[in-house]
Design a protein around this motif. Structure first.
Motif, short mmCIF file in Angstrom:
data_model
loop_
_atom_site.label_atom_id
_atom_site.label_comp_id
_atom_site.label_asym_id
_atom_site.label_seq_id
_atom_site.Cartn_x
_atom_site.Cartn_y
_atom_site.Cartn_z
N SER A 30 0.71 -1.29 -0.06
CA SER A 30 -0.36 0.02 0.06
C SER A 30 0.97 1.25 0.05
N GLN A 31 1.82 1.26 0.67
CA GLN A 31 2.76 2.37 0.95
C GLN A 31 3.48 2.51 -0.53
N GLU A 34 1.09 4.13 -2.88
CA GLU A 34 1.14 5.53 -2.63
C GLU A 34 2.24 6.39 -3.10
N ASP A 38 1.75 9.55 -5.26
CA ASP A 38 2.38 10.84 -5.00
C ASP A 38 3.29 11.47 -5.93
N SER A 103 -1.85 14.21 1.32
CA SER A 103 -2.80 13.69 2.30
C SER A 103 -3.40 12.54 1.91
N THR A 104 -4.40 11.86 2.52
CA THR A 104 -5.19 10.77 2.00
C THR A 104 -6.60 10.85 2.15
N HIS A 106 -10.69 9.39 1.64
CA HIS A 106 -11.41 8.22 1.75
C HIS A 106 -12.78 8.35 1.27
N SER A 116 -10.88 5.71 -2.62
CA SER A 116 -9.67 6.00 -2.23
C SER A 116 -8.76 6.75 -2.85
N ARG A 118 -5.21 9.74 -3.12
CA ARG A 118 -4.25 10.78 -2.63
C ARG A 118 -4.53 12.23 -3.11
N GLU A 135 -6.99 8.86 -7.65
CA GLU A 135 -7.45 7.75 -7.43
C GLU A 135 -6.01 6.68 -6.95
N THR A 136 -6.20 5.95 -5.88
CA THR A 136 -5.26 4.86 -5.56
C THR A 136 -5.59 3.66 -5.83
#
Length: 449
Positions: A30-31, A34, A38, A103-104, A106, A116, A118, A135-136
């Motif tokens: 997940s990271q 992200e 980003d 930032s994230t 939801h 979901s 960023r 969108e992630t």
């Protein structure tokens, strides 16, 4: 630590490690996603703002509109705000303010089509701020697919480990059961019993082979000791019997009073030595377990009553009181002659080592699966530390060394108990000594064994 406890502990540790690894893997993926998003946000924001003058609201909105019309930008959103956070335009509307930087987002942010994502807020010059959203979740239900894959992957590993642990536990338990049954058979007197081998040449097979070699050695040593004892007893009984006969013939001739007394004492000593040899041979016979083949239905109460009747005159002569108590019918599978001898020994032992006037109580009873024939006296008793000595062959505690006897009475009783898969126990009667012959109770309707 028990095998079951070790297995449970291993499974708990493995489960915790699997769960932690799964969560760490999910978090790392997940990271990573992200970070990629980003980086794309930063590239898109830079591309938009690089084509407009800082603080040029109209130009920035026009570039947002142009970028939004491109086919590859379907998952990208923009919103332009002023310094007060008021929306000036864009293709999305944020329901809440976002901080500067990344930032994230939801589903609770209520952005149409976004599950979901960023967001990045950056300075667009002149007090303007550009918010870029991507969108992630590249496909619908991507997160669910991730979780499903992790659960299937790590679940399969856990299932394989659980199955392997179960199979290993069954194999180990089977081997341990084989060793335990062999040990129980050895304890029961079957010195020929050995641990079965599978013949696969594995570590368990090697262990069984080493265990069996040890049992072979033990059997050889025990057989040597038994043969020495029996051979000595057999070889010396005959010359001692001849010596006793000659002494009796000499005693029958006219002799001086002193010589006659000495000869009588010598005959008594011969009788005592012959009794010792007879007891040694008797114990060796009982330890051979051959008498089990002739086991039959035996009532301990009848045996106890017979012993009391036979020894009551001797008890009266020595000033003892012989009492029967609780002699209800108690049925066991056994050898009546050897059990009778054992009870004789216990009662004679009490008569020999207690003072005149002492009460000696003989009782027979039963509990769950166990028959007990007990002899209790109200004499001085013996200490707990001396009980082991009393059960040892030729073991005689200090107060009794001057008394007649050879220290084989209780060991013979113990041999009878082992022959019947039972046990002889000594306990403090407060006052006196309690000797209990515990034997397996005959199963109702069961055959003699």
């Amino acid at each position: 630590m028990a095998l079951r406890t070790l297995t449970i502990l291993f499974l708990l540790v493995f489960g915790a490690a699997t769960l932690i690894t799964g969560l760490a893997t999910y978090s790392a993926s997940s990271q990573a996603l992200e970070r990629l998003v980003d980086r794309r946000i930063a590239d898109v924001s830079s591309a938009v703002l690089s084509q407009a003058s800082p603080g040029d609201k109209a130009s920035i909105l026009a570039l947002i509109d142009t970028f939004s019309r491109q086919r590859a930008s379907g998952d990208v959103g923009f919103e332009l705000e002023d310094a007060a956070g008021r929306r000036l335009g864009g293709n999305v509307t944020l329901a809440r303010p976002v901080p500067m930087g990344f930032s994230t987002l939801h589903p609770g942010d209520r952005i149409a089509g976004l599950s979901s994502g960023r967001a990045e807020m950056r300075d667009a010059g002149g007090g303007l701020r550009l918010i870029t959203i991507i969108e992630t979740e590249p496909i619908d239900g991507f997160t669910r697919v991730q979780w499903r894959n992790y659960l299937l992957g790590f679940g399969s590993i856990a299932a394989i480990v659980l199955a392997g642990t179960a199979i290993f536990g069954i194999l180990v338990r089977h081997r341990i059961t084989d060793v335990r049954r062999t040990a129980e058979a050895i304890i029961d007197g079957d010195m020929k019993r050995r641990v079965p081998r599978s013949g696969d040449g594995g570590v368990f097979d090697a262990q069984a082979a080493a265990f069996n070699r040890m049992l072979d050695r033990i059997e050889s040593l025990l057989e040597s000791v038994r043969n020495v004892s029996s051979d000595v007893a057999h070889d010396l009984r005959t010359p001692l019997a001849r010596l006793r006969g000659r002494l009796q013939r000499i005693a029958g001739a006219p002799l001086a009073d002193d010589a006659a007394i000495e000869l009588d004492a010598a005959v008594e000593q011969c009788d005592e030595i012959l009794a010792i040899f007879a007891a040694i041979l008797r114990i060796a016979e009982l330890e051979g377990n051959e008498r089990r083949k002739a086991f039959a239905r035996v009532d301990l109460a009848e045996i106890a009553a017979g012993v009391i009747a036979a020894l009551s005159p001797a008890a009266s002569e020595s000033g003892h009181v012989l009492i029967h108590d609780g002699l209800s019918s108690v049925i066991v599978d056994g050898d009546g002659a050897s059990i009778t001898q054992a009870v004789f020994n216990l009662v004679e032992n009490a008569l020999r080592h207690t003072p005149a006037g002492t009460a000696i109580i003989v009782s027979a009873g039963q509990a769950t699966g166990t028959a007990t024939l007990a002899v209790r006296d109200h004499g001085p008793g013996i200490t707990h530390a001396d009980m082991a000595t009393a059960l040892r062959r030729f073991g005689r505690i200090n107060p009794s060394r001057s008394a007649p006897g050879h220290g084989l009475g209780l060991p013979l009783v113990e041999a009878v108990a082992r022959l019947h898969r039972g046990a002889l126990t000594l306990a403090n009667a407060n006052p006196g000594l309690l000797a209990m012959l515990n034997l397996p109770l005959r199963a109702e309707g069961g055959p003699a064994t």
